[in-house]
Design an enzyme around this catalytic site. Structure first.
Site, PDB file in Angstrom:
ATOM      1  N   PHE A  85       0.864  -1.188   0.000  1.00  8.68           N
ATOM      2  CA  PHE A  85       0.000   0.000   0.000  1.00  8.68           C
ATOM      3  C   PHE A  85       0.892   1.228   0.000  1.00  8.68           C
ATOM      4  CE2 PHE A  85      -3.206   2.981   1.283  1.00  8.68           C
ATOM      5  CZ  PHE A  85      -4.402   2.422   0.850  1.00  8.68           C
ATOM      6  N   SER A 132       2.937  12.820   5.657  1.00  8.79           N
ATOM      7  CA  SER A 132       1.863  13.138   6.590  1.00  8.79           C
ATOM      8  C   SER A 132       0.754  13.922   5.891  1.00  8.79           C
ATOM      9  CB  SER A 132       2.406  13.977   7.744  1.00  8.79           C
ATOM     10  OG  SER A 132       3.496  13.318   8.338  1.00  8.79           O
ATOM     11  N   GLN A 182      21.847  -0.376  28.248  1.00 10.04           N
ATOM     12  CA  GLN A 182      22.541   0.101  29.440  1.00 10.04           C
ATOM     13  C   GLN A 182      22.855  -1.058  30.398  1.00 10.04           C
ATOM     14  OE1 GLN A 182      23.609   3.014  29.353  1.00 10.04           O
ATOM     15  NE2 GLN A 182      24.425   3.333  31.412  1.00 10.04           N
ATOM     16  N   GLU A 225       3.663   4.215   8.979  1.00  2.00           N
ATOM     17  CA  GLU A 225       2.209   4.136   9.220  1.00  2.00           C
ATOM     18  C   GLU A 225       1.707   5.307  10.051  1.00  2.00           C
ATOM     19  OE1 GLU A 225       1.076   2.175   7.311  1.00  2.00           O
ATOM     20  OE2 GLU A 225       2.245   0.336   7.203  1.00  2.00           O
ATOM     21  N   GLU A 234       3.622  12.115  15.966  1.00  2.00           N
ATOM     22  CA  GLU A 234       3.017  13.450  16.081  1.00  2.00           C
ATOM     23  C   GLU A 234       1.642  13.449  15.415  1.00  2.00           C
ATOM     24  OE1 GLU A 234       6.058  12.810  14.921  1.00  2.00           O
ATOM     25  OE2 GLU A 234       7.359  13.694  16.436  1.00  2.00           O
TER      26      GLU A 234
HETATM   27  C1  LIG Z   1       9.981   1.708   7.797  1.00  3.77           C
HETATM   28  C2  LIG Z   1       9.051   2.576   7.026  1.00  3.77           C
HETATM   29  C3  LIG Z   1       8.068   1.996   6.238  1.00  3.77           C
HETATM   30  C4  LIG Z   1       7.187   2.787   5.500  1.00  3.77           C
HETATM   31  N1  LIG Z   1       6.242   2.180   4.736  1.00  3.77           N
HETATM   32  C5  LIG Z   1       5.376   2.951   4.004  1.00  3.77           C
HETATM   33  C6  LIG Z   1       4.390   2.364   3.188  1.00  3.77           C
HETATM   34  O1  LIG Z   1       4.256   1.135   3.145  1.00  3.77           O
HETATM   35  N2  LIG Z   1       3.596   3.157   2.447  1.00  3.77           N
HETATM   36  C7  LIG Z   1       3.699   4.489   2.512  1.00  3.77           C
HETATM   37  O2  LIG Z   1       2.928   5.143   1.837  1.00  3.77           O
HETATM   38  N3  LIG Z   1       4.629   5.093   3.274  1.00  3.77           N
HETATM   39  C8  LIG Z   1       5.467   4.365   4.022  1.00  3.77           C
HETATM   40  N4  LIG Z   1       6.419   4.959   4.809  1.00  3.77           N
HETATM   41  C9  LIG Z   1       6.521   6.393   4.825  1.00  3.77           C
HETATM   42  C10 LIG Z   1       5.880   7.001   6.084  1.00  3.77           C
HETATM   43  O3  LIG Z   1       4.495   6.748   6.063  1.00  3.77           O
HETATM   44  C11 LIG Z   1       6.215   8.491   6.102  1.00  3.77           C
HETATM   45  O4  LIG Z   1       7.595   8.591   6.336  1.00  3.77           O
HETATM   46  C12 LIG Z   1       5.455   9.171   7.206  1.00  3.77           C
HETATM   47  O5  LIG Z   1       4.084   9.209   6.881  1.00  3.77           O
HETATM   48  C13 LIG Z   1       5.967  10.604   7.406  1.00  3.77           C
HETATM   49  O6  LIG Z   1       6.078  11.273   6.190  1.00  3.77           O
HETATM   50  P1  LIG Z   1       7.414  12.064   5.833  1.00  3.77           P
HETATM   51  O7  LIG Z   1       8.521  11.175   6.053  1.00  3.77           O
HETATM   52  O8  LIG Z   1       7.233  12.643   4.506  1.00  3.77           O
HETATM   53  O9  LIG Z   1       7.471  13.232   6.928  1.00  3.77           O
HETATM   54  P2  LIG Z   1       6.654  14.543   6.965  1.00  3.77           P
HETATM   55  O10 LIG Z   1       5.241  14.261   6.729  1.00  3.77           O
HETATM   56  O11 LIG Z   1       7.317  15.508   6.105  1.00  3.77           O
HETATM   57  O12 LIG Z   1       6.821  14.954   8.484  1.00  3.77           O
HETATM   58  C14 LIG Z   1       7.982  15.655   8.980  1.00  3.77           C
HETATM   59  C15 LIG Z   1       7.772  15.957  10.474  1.00  3.77           C
HETATM   60  O13 LIG Z   1       6.629  16.838  10.659  1.00  3.77           O
HETATM   61  C16 LIG Z   1       5.678  16.250  11.493  1.00  3.77           C
HETATM   62  N5  LIG Z   1       4.347  16.549  10.990  1.00  3.77           N
HETATM   63  C17 LIG Z   1       3.970  16.607   9.699  1.00  3.77           C
HETATM   64  N6  LIG Z   1       2.655  16.881   9.627  1.00  3.77           N
HETATM   65  C18 LIG Z   1       2.200  16.958  10.884  1.00  3.77           C
HETATM   66  C19 LIG Z   1       0.935  17.194  11.458  1.00  3.77           C
HETATM   67  N7  LIG Z   1      -0.125  17.421  10.700  1.00  3.77           N
HETATM   68  N8  LIG Z   1       0.853  17.240  12.800  1.00  3.77           N
HETATM   69  C20 LIG Z   1       1.935  17.043  13.580  1.00  3.77           C
HETATM   70  N9  LIG Z   1       3.153  16.801  13.084  1.00  3.77           N
HETATM   71  C21 LIG Z   1       3.272  16.759  11.759  1.00  3.77           C
HETATM   72  C22 LIG Z   1       5.957  14.769  11.395  1.00  3.77           C
HETATM   73  O14 LIG Z   1       5.498  14.092  12.535  1.00  3.77           O
HETATM   74  C23 LIG Z   1       7.459  14.700  11.289  1.00  3.77           C
HETATM   75  O15 LIG Z   1       8.021  14.856  12.563  1.00  3.77           O
HETATM   76  C24 LIG Z   1       7.291   4.202   5.556  1.00  3.77           C
HETATM   77  C25 LIG Z   1       8.270   4.773   6.373  1.00  3.77           C
HETATM   78  C26 LIG Z   1       9.145   3.986   7.104  1.00  3.77           C
HETATM   79  C27 LIG Z   1      10.182   4.626   7.982  1.00  3.77           C
END
Ligand SMILES: Cc1cc2nc3c(=O)[nH]c(=O)nc-3n(C[C@H](O)[C@H](O)[C@H](O)COP(=O)(O)OP(=O)(O)OC[C@H]3O[C@@H](n4cnc5c(N)ncnc54)[C@H](O)[C@@H]3O)c2cc1C
Ligand SMILES: Cc1cc2nc3c(=O)[nH]c(=O)nc-3n(C[C@H](O)[C@H](O)[C@H](O)COP(=O)(O)OP(=O)(O)OC[C@H]3O[C@@H](n4cnc5c(N)ncnc54)[C@H](O)[C@@H]3O)c2cc1C
Ligand SMILES: Cc1cc2nc3c(=O)[nH]c(=O)nc-3n(C[C@H](O)[C@H](O)[C@H](O)COP(=O)(O)OP(=O)(O)OC[C@H]3O[C@@H](n4cnc5c(N)ncnc54)[C@H](O)[C@@H]3O)c2cc1C
Lengths: 329, 374, 261
Positions: free
Chosen positions: B119, B128, B328, B355, B359
């Site tokens: 997915f 996000s 530790q 997932e 935050e």
């Molecule tokens: C091991 C792993 C597996 C993954 N598998 C999938 C997958 O199968 N499918 C898929 O689609 N994605 C997947 N991802 C991606 C993951 O869903 C995204 O990394 C995650 O949703 C955050 O998006 P971003 O990295 O672009 O960070 P951003 O969305 O850019 O966020 C940056 C920072 O801002 C904060 N932030 C952003 N918006 C808000 C808000 N509205 N309120 C509070 N804080 C906020 C975030 O918490 C974070 O600290 C995976 C990631 C990892 C690490």
């Protein structure tokens, strides 16, 4: 006069050798039933002389069935012969080694005699004529005492190498050897032996080895390693090392014992020049008998050792090699 | 532990044994080699793990959410990367089962016992926040044409079928199923992640990929809802992954603290160490209670999005913290790459991001609490 | 070929503890499972069925929750399952267990082969298979590590220590299975589900036309008199003579007494 109770021991043999457990059982029976008659029951072919081996351990009597049909015989047939003997002579108890054959034959006989059988005993003692049988259960996590109060004989199989076999003085060697040559037993369905083959057990890996000589930094010089290799050959043991020695190209991680190496479970483990670091010790918790050799009396390895030698590892290994050579000569 | 039915118990015993014999012995190698290898993958497929929660009519075993979460937990105790690969597959199947059109399911689901489904929502522009997504689907007769680039997909590269969240209008989101065999579908690079290194996580490109109309999940414009639902399903299982990691940490911590002595005492006799071990045990239990409760709600058809978010929010942090405590207790050895603890912490850290970030989840939990009370 | 496989349900773990006061086994909370060796027995039966056709019936004696090990047999692929459950069977030792199982095998009728595990991992006796063979008057192949069906019939290998015997066994017969015999692999989740959808037949002592004096406690000559925790050996280190030769002599005597050399 009431008959002296008899303790019978089944004299299992293979490849014309008495199974060592039989001799251990003879010694044990003499110790726990000094007033009973200890009888070794032997089924052999006419050209065999296995009663000689048994006699040296001093049973009160050897009951030998010597017939040509016994050259190759199925468990079922042996059970039928033993049934006849038991029914004729009514022993108090009948002990078997808990070997592959003993554990196959004894229950078959038990069912014929409709009596009790306790498996894989680690200890036996008598309360008057009642045999108390101590056996482990749940993978040795508990022990239980089992008795067979009403029926006779009281039957048990006993774990090999639980008791020591002690040859008797020359004047106590068994003189009473009764030989039966004319038993008959009905023909019943049984297996036929198509083929028998002695399979040399392949050299065990460190993890499976029964005996291990392990070397640490206190026995890492080439002379010590060479002495240790002689020792492993003499003992039919595997060589293990602590982690620092794996820097030496002649040892690999597969030789290393410990947390980041192999977990071992030998019956006998020699630790030569090993300090006893916790990462090493976690790999040897399952070892049964540990002999530690270290020049430092304070070394932690002595904390887990059954036997300790405070001194030079190479000198000890050399002396041990000599003694083993002398013994085998 | 949750009450399991006899069939679930038998499954649990099988998975525990599988995990202990086939997964745990390779735990550190999986991390180091950044793959759990084709042998273990074959065994997972051959044993029938892919079809575990798939209904019987499609060739699956039809186990419910409770049994599925328990399975993920049992595997995670062996190795988290293996568990996360199945998590990604199961959450995708959940969306197909809930939103897929019967003709699509009949064509695709029977193969889900043999191949992995994924997915994907996240794009380079953001995970996000979906408003910035650049992927699109355009209707052409009774087909749709998809374009775009998706990244960080769990099982990306390994999976053969992908559900993708795309824009069908500037502010309208929809989910479509695409197949790696379709013209215009391409794999991109693998992520170079810090932890969960055994799980393939990669990128896909769609260039004018044409799909039939029944590849649309749910309705046009339902994309956000499906995405949220996928998150909720995933988070139940991510809670289970967290609990599994903590159980592994607890096992290591107790084992070592019992053996290691200092000043003649076992470490387990030292108050400072007891505090850590008790906290790790508490973390394991609270995380397990949360994910199990979420799974139970889901199995009974009750709302579970909030408690699933709690399971992942709480469990992910606890798994990192418990790993830190374990490190530790092992002290110098804990800091060594020769011991598994460091990779458990790296694995656990992913759960605070994948997932839905913690935050984002806290924001969602707050919204739900407000909605219920005000 | 009609094949019966006897299954024992054992506690999930051997880590049982003793109640320090009553000295009873603390067994609550322990889930049951199939005796691990019995899986190899079922697999051997299924392999044989795959080769010559026929039917595989799993059979267990015990309380109602023994149904669980039968379901596992069904999940592995057995065709049907029979549970022997009755008050009268409680407290059976190996002799009474063997009698009860042999009566059931008679009742099933026309059985060609009965498979057993080499031993149950809880009580650890390995006696039930040979006892059943005796009561049925059948030959036995214990500790089978290989089994093949040939034009001449059933052949198997058993190890007696270093000796490997290849045996031809006329049917009907009893075979006890070792781990080396085959690899049963893991249960398929889908098969687990299917195993729980099949009916299980239950028989009691009346169905078996059994002699009550040979059942349960009445039919059991052995008595478990006491259960003890094993002594944990904390033997102090025995230090050897500082002279290497004397030390070695001392050590060899000690090791010989323990049968370690
Ligand atoms: C091991 C792993 C597996 C993954 N598998 C999938 C997958 O199968 N499918 C898929 O689609 N994605 C997947 N991802 C991606 C993951 O869903 C995204 O990394 C995650 O949703 C955050 O998006 P971003 O990295 O672009 O960070 P951003 O969305 O850019 O966020 C940056 C920072 O801002 C904060 N932030 C952003 N918006 C808000 C808000 N509205 N309120 C509070 N804080 C906020 C975030 O918490 C974070 O600290 C995976 C990631 C990892 C690490
Ligand atoms: C992450 C990690 C993992 C590790 N994993 C393992 C592992 O799996 N296995 C392992 O073994 N180690 C492991 N170690 C190493 C372990 O901590 C110890 O360093 C190692 O076990 C010590 O080996 P040793 O006993 O041979 O050497 P030392 O500790 O140096 O001990 C040598 C001993 O020999 C004695 N000695 C010296 N001369 C003589 C003599 N002539 N005759 C008799 N005795 C003599 C000394 O008194 C001393 O006790 C690990 C370490 C780390 C950090
Ligand atoms: C601690 C303890 C110690 C005991 N020690 C003894 C003892 O020394 N002597 C004695 O006579 N009794 C003993 N018993 C009683 C014995 O456990 C029971 O009679 C039991 O029903 C069968 O014996 P087993 O478990 O040793 O089976 P085993 O003979 O080891 O089992 C071999 C095979 O027989 C089959 N089988 C065994 N039980 C059943 C069953 N109930 N239903 C179907 N198939 C079965 C299975 O295929 C199994 O793999 C002991 C019991 C306990 C709790």
């Amino acid at each position: 006069m009431t008959k002296i109770p008899e303790v019978w021991i089944f004299a299992e043999h293979q490849q014309n050798q008495i199974e060592p457990t039989v001799l251990q059982l003879i010694s044990k029976a003499q110790a726990i039933a000094p007033t009973f008659k200890v009888v070794a029951v032997l089924l052999e072919a006419p050209d065999q002389q296995l009663e000689q081996t048994l006699a040296a351990y001093g049973p009160d009597q050897i009951l030998a069935v010597k017939q040509s049909q016994l050259e190759q015989v199925a468990d079922v047939e042996q059970a039928m012969i033993l049934q006849q003997l038991v029914q004729a002579r009514q022993p108090n108890s009948f002990l078997f080694g808990a070997t592959a054959l003993g554990r196959s034959l004894a229950p078959r006989l038990q069912a014929k005699l409709q009596t009790g059988l306790t498996a894989d005993c680690l200890d036996l003692y008598f309360e008057d004529e009642l045999l108390v049988q101590v056996k482990p259960s749940y993978g040795d996590n508990i022990m239980c005492e089992i008795t067979c109060p009403e029926r006779r004989p009281q039957m048990a199989t006993v774990r090999p190498n639980t008791f020591a076999a002690v040859p008797v003085e020359a004047d106590q060697v068994c003189q009473e050897i009764e030989v039966l040559t004319d038993l008959t037993w009905p023909k019943v369905a049984h297996f036929d032996i198509l083929n028998e083959q002695v399979i040399p057990t392949p050299p065990a890996s460190l993890a499976q080895a029964d005996r291990i000589v392990a070397l640490g930094r206190g026995a890492a010089d080439p002379a010590s390693v060479a002495t240790a290799r002689q020792l492993t050959a003499a003992l039919n043991a595997q060589l293990g090392v602590t982690r620092p020695l794996t820097d030496d190209p002649q040892f690999a991680v597969s030789n290393q014992i410990g947390q980041s190496g192999q977990t071992v479970a030998p019956e006998l483990l020699f630790c030569c020049g090993i300090s006893g670091a916790v990462q090493f010790l976690t790999g040897i918790t399952q070892a049964q008998t540990v002999v530690a050799i270290n020049s430092d009396a304070q070394a932690a390895i002595f904390g887990v050792a059954d036997y300790g030698f405070v001194g030079d590892a190479k000198a000890f290994m050399t002396a041990l090699n000599h003694a083993l050579l002398a013994k085998n000569a | 532990m949750v009450e399991l039915t006899a069939a679930q118990l038998m499954l649990h015993q099988m998975v525990q044994e599988f995990s202990a014999n086939e997964v745990r012995p390779h735990d550190m190698a999986i991390d180091r080699e950044r793959s759990f290898g084709s042998d273990l993958y074959r065994k997972l497929v051959d044993t029938g793990f892919l079809g575990l929660m798939l209904p019987e009519q499609y060739g699956g075993a039809g186990f419910d959410a409770v049994a599925t979460a328990q399975t993920i937990y049992d595997l995670a105790v062996g190795n988290a990367s293996v568990a996360v690969t199945l998590e990604g597959h199961y959450k995708t199947l959940d969306q197909l089962l809930k939103y897929g059109q019967p003709s699509l399911l009949d064509r695709y689901l029977p193969s889900a016992t043999q191949r992995i489904f994924a997915f994907s929502m996240t794009e380079p522009s953001g995970g996000s926040d979906h408003s910035t997504l650049g992927s699109t689907a355009v209707r052409q007769g009774d087909h749709w044409v998809l374009n775009g680039n998706k990244i960080m997909i769990t099982n990306g590269g390994l999976a053969e079928v992908y559900c993708v969240l795309v824009k069908t209008a500037p502010t309208e989101f929809s989910v479509f199923l695409v197949d790696q065999d379709m013209p215009g579908f391409k794999f991109g690079k693998q992520e170079n992640f810090l932890g969960l290194t055994g799980t393939p996580i990669g990128e896909i490109f769609m260039e004018n990929v044409v799909v039939p109309a029944d590849h649309l999940l749910g309705k046009v414009g339902q994309g956000h809802e499906i995405g949220d639902n996928a998150h909720a399903d995933a988070r139940v299982l991510m809670g289970a992954v967290a609990a599994g990691i903590i159980e592994h940490e607890l096992e290591l911590a107790v084992d070592y603290a019992h053996q290691r002595k200092s000043g003649g005492q076992r470490l387990t006799d030292l108050q400072a160490i007891q505090r850590k071990i008790a906290d790790i045990a508490l973390a394991k239990e609270t995380t397990a209670l949360l994910y199990e409760e979420a799974a139970r709600h889901k199995a009974k058809g009750q709302p579970y999005a909030e408690i699933a978010a709690m399971a992942k929010t709480h469990g992910s942090r606890q798994a990192v913290r418990a790993g830190d405590d374990t490190l530790q207790i092992y002290a110098g050895y804990g800091y060594s790459l020769d011991y598994p603890i460091e990779h458990l912490i790296r694995d656990a850290r992913a759960l605070e991001i994948a997932e839905g970030t913690v935050e984002k989840m806290r924001a969602e939990i707050t919204q739900l609490e407000v909605a219920q009370r005000i | 070929m009609k094949i019966v496989v006897c299954l024992k349900q054992v506690p999930e773990t051997n880590q049982v503890k003793l109640d320090p006061v009553t000295h009873n086994l603390i067994r609550q909370g322990l889930a049951g499972r199939i005796n691990p060796f019995d899986r190899h027995a079922v697999q051997a039966a299924l392999d044989l069925k795959a080769q010559v056709g026929g039917e595989v019936i799993v059979l267990s004696m015990g309380p109602n929750d023994n149904e669980y090990c039968l379901r596992e047999g069904l999940a592995m692929g057995a065709d049907r399952a029979i549970l022997l459950s009755a008050r009268a069977f409680a407290g059976s030792d190996t002799l009474a267990t063997g009698y009860t199982l042999s009566q059931a095998i008679r009742k099933i009728g026309a059985v060609d082969l009965a498979f057993f595990g080499r031993q149950a991992v809880d009580a650890d006796t390995g006696q039930v298979g040979p006892i059943v063979a005796e009561f049925l008057g059948w030959p036995q192949l214990t500790l089978a590590s290989q089994l093949t069906w040939t034009d001449q019939g059933l052949q198997g290998v058993r190890r007696l220590g270093a000796l490997a015997q290849t045996l031809a066994v006329p049917l009907p017969a009893v075979v006890t299975a070792t781990r080396e015999l085959n690899d049963p692999g893991y249960l398929q989740p889908r098969q687990i589900k299917a195993g729980f959808q099949q009916p299980i037949l239950t028989w009691n002592e009346v169905d078996l036309e059994a002699d009550p004096a040979r059942l349960g406690v009445a039919g059991s000559p052995t008595v478990v008199r006491k259960i003890l925790a094993p002594q944990t050996k904390t033997v102090p280190t025995q230090y050897l003579n500082p002279d290497p030769q004397a030390a070695v002599a001392e050590l060899l005597t000690a090791l010989q007494a323990k049968n370690l050399l």
